[in-house]
Scaffold this motif. Structure first.
Motif, mmCIF file in Angstrom:
data_model
loop_
_atom_site.group_PDB
_atom_site.id
_atom_site.type_symbol
_atom_site.label_atom_id
_atom_site.label_comp_id
_atom_site.label_asym_id
_atom_site.label_seq_id
_atom_site.Cartn_x
_atom_site.Cartn_y
_atom_site.Cartn_z
ATOM 1 N N THR A 19 20.890 52.396 73.744
ATOM 2 C CA THR A 19 20.167 53.588 73.282
ATOM 3 C C THR A 19 19.932 54.614 74.386
ATOM 4 N N ARG A 20 20.539 54.434 75.548
ATOM 5 C CA ARG A 20 20.242 55.307 76.682
ATOM 6 C C ARG A 20 20.629 56.765 76.443
ATOM 7 N N SER A 21 21.531 57.021 75.515
ATOM 8 C CA SER A 21 21.944 58.408 75.269
ATOM 9 C C SER A 21 20.773 59.284 74.856
ATOM 10 N N ARG A 93 4.270 57.125 62.667
ATOM 11 C CA ARG A 93 3.701 57.985 63.711
ATOM 12 C C ARG A 93 4.759 58.962 64.220
ATOM 13 N N MET A 94 5.993 58.493 64.377
ATOM 14 C CA MET A 94 7.079 59.386 64.784
ATOM 15 C C MET A 94 7.310 60.472 63.730
ATOM 16 N N GLN A 95 7.276 60.083 62.458
ATOM 17 C CA GLN A 95 7.481 61.053 61.390
ATOM 18 C C GLN A 95 6.388 62.115 61.386
ATOM 19 N N LEU A 136 5.202 67.791 72.477
ATOM 20 C CA LEU A 136 6.566 67.266 72.511
ATOM 21 C C LEU A 136 6.718 66.212 73.592
ATOM 22 N N PHE A 137 6.210 66.466 74.783
ATOM 23 C CA PHE A 137 6.391 65.508 75.866
ATOM 24 C C PHE A 137 5.697 64.181 75.542
ATOM 25 N N ALA A 138 4.549 64.232 74.894
ATOM 26 C CA ALA A 138 3.880 62.996 74.482
ATOM 27 C C ALA A 138 4.739 62.247 73.466
ATOM 28 N N ALA A 145 9.378 54.661 74.560
ATOM 29 C CA ALA A 145 8.711 53.366 74.747
ATOM 30 C C ALA A 145 8.836 52.470 73.530
ATOM 31 N N VAL A 146 8.882 53.061 72.333
ATOM 32 C CA VAL A 146 8.812 52.271 71.102
ATOM 33 C C VAL A 146 10.135 52.217 70.353
ATOM 34 N N ILE A 147 10.750 53.381 70.127
ATOM 35 C CA ILE A 147 11.924 53.444 69.264
ATOM 36 C C ILE A 147 13.186 52.970 69.964
ATOM 37 N N MET A 148 13.360 53.314 71.219
ATOM 38 C CA MET A 148 14.583 52.885 71.902
ATOM 39 C C MET A 148 14.749 51.367 71.914
#
Length: 227
Positions: A19-21, A93-95, A136-138, A145-148
């Protein structure tokens, strides 16, 4: 991010992916949004050409952010909730963050157009840029931290790469090599820059060396000088 050997490639249709991309596009957003307020603040109100240059640059950035989030919304969230139900609260939370940022993008696009008409009136725009940078930065840090790691476990490489492939296809041909330059220039580490270069077809790398790099460097210098 420390220099490490690249992990072994994942079969494209097997669960588990690199997922690094995501760090590449995040690096672009971090670098340009961190400079956005300065671009607006330093643009002389009497220099219409400079104001338009900055406006077009930031409008393109905002559109790229919007498209990036739409691709994630369509391609990632349902898959993640289905395959890892324990992640539902994190995904939601992402949504919510995407929805909030979408409203900020819409307001900013309108403020950029208004700024071109009244370039001496920039305080509202500066405040909006400051706010979206914070939110955005948050969100970017939360996603990393979570999705990758979550997607790295439950999505295939083909599924993960689909969002990036669609994003590339949406770039106007006249901007493709220049935007490639931005991605390479803003890559957070040399390792990630090389990761991106390794994924680019050879003829595109050749075109960038022959044409695109100079186009990008000229535009970057117009906007940011030699920094």
């Amino acid at each position: 991010m420390s220099e490490q050997a690249s992990p072994p490639a994942h079969p494209r249709d097997a669960r588990g992916c690199d997922t690094r991309s995501l760090l590449l596009i995040h690096g672009l957003f971090r670098q340009i949004f961190s400079r956005a307020q300065g671009l607006v603040q330093d643009a002389p109100p009497g220099d219409a050409a400079r104001v338009k240059l900055v406006k077009d640059h930031l409008s393109e950035l905002l559109q790229a952010l919007h498209n990036h989030h739409v691709h994630e919304d369509i391609l990632w969230w349902d898959r993640l909730k289905q395959r890892a139900p324990e992640s539902t609260a994190d995904v939601e939370r992402m949504q919510r963050a995407h929805n909030n940022i979408a409203r900020e993008i819409e307001a900013l696009q309108a403020s950029l157009k208004a700024w071109v008409e009244r370039p001496e009136d920039k305080e509202t725009l500066l405040g909006q840029l400051r706010h979206i940078q914070e939110s955005l930065f948050a969100h970017l840090s939360d996603e990393e931290a979570v999705i990758m790691p979550l997607a790295g476990r439950v999505m295939t490489q083909k599924e993960w790469d689909e969002a990036h492939s669609i994003g590339r296809d949406e770039i106007p041909p006249s901007r493709a090599l220049i935007q490639l330059g931005y991605m390479l220039h803003c890559a957070p580490t040399p390792e990630l820059r090389q990761l991106m270069l390794d994924g680019i077809p050879g003829f595109v790398r050749l075109l960038y060396r022959l044409i695109g790099r100079k186009q990008f460097e000229r535009e970057w210098a117009q906007l940011y000088g030699n920094t």
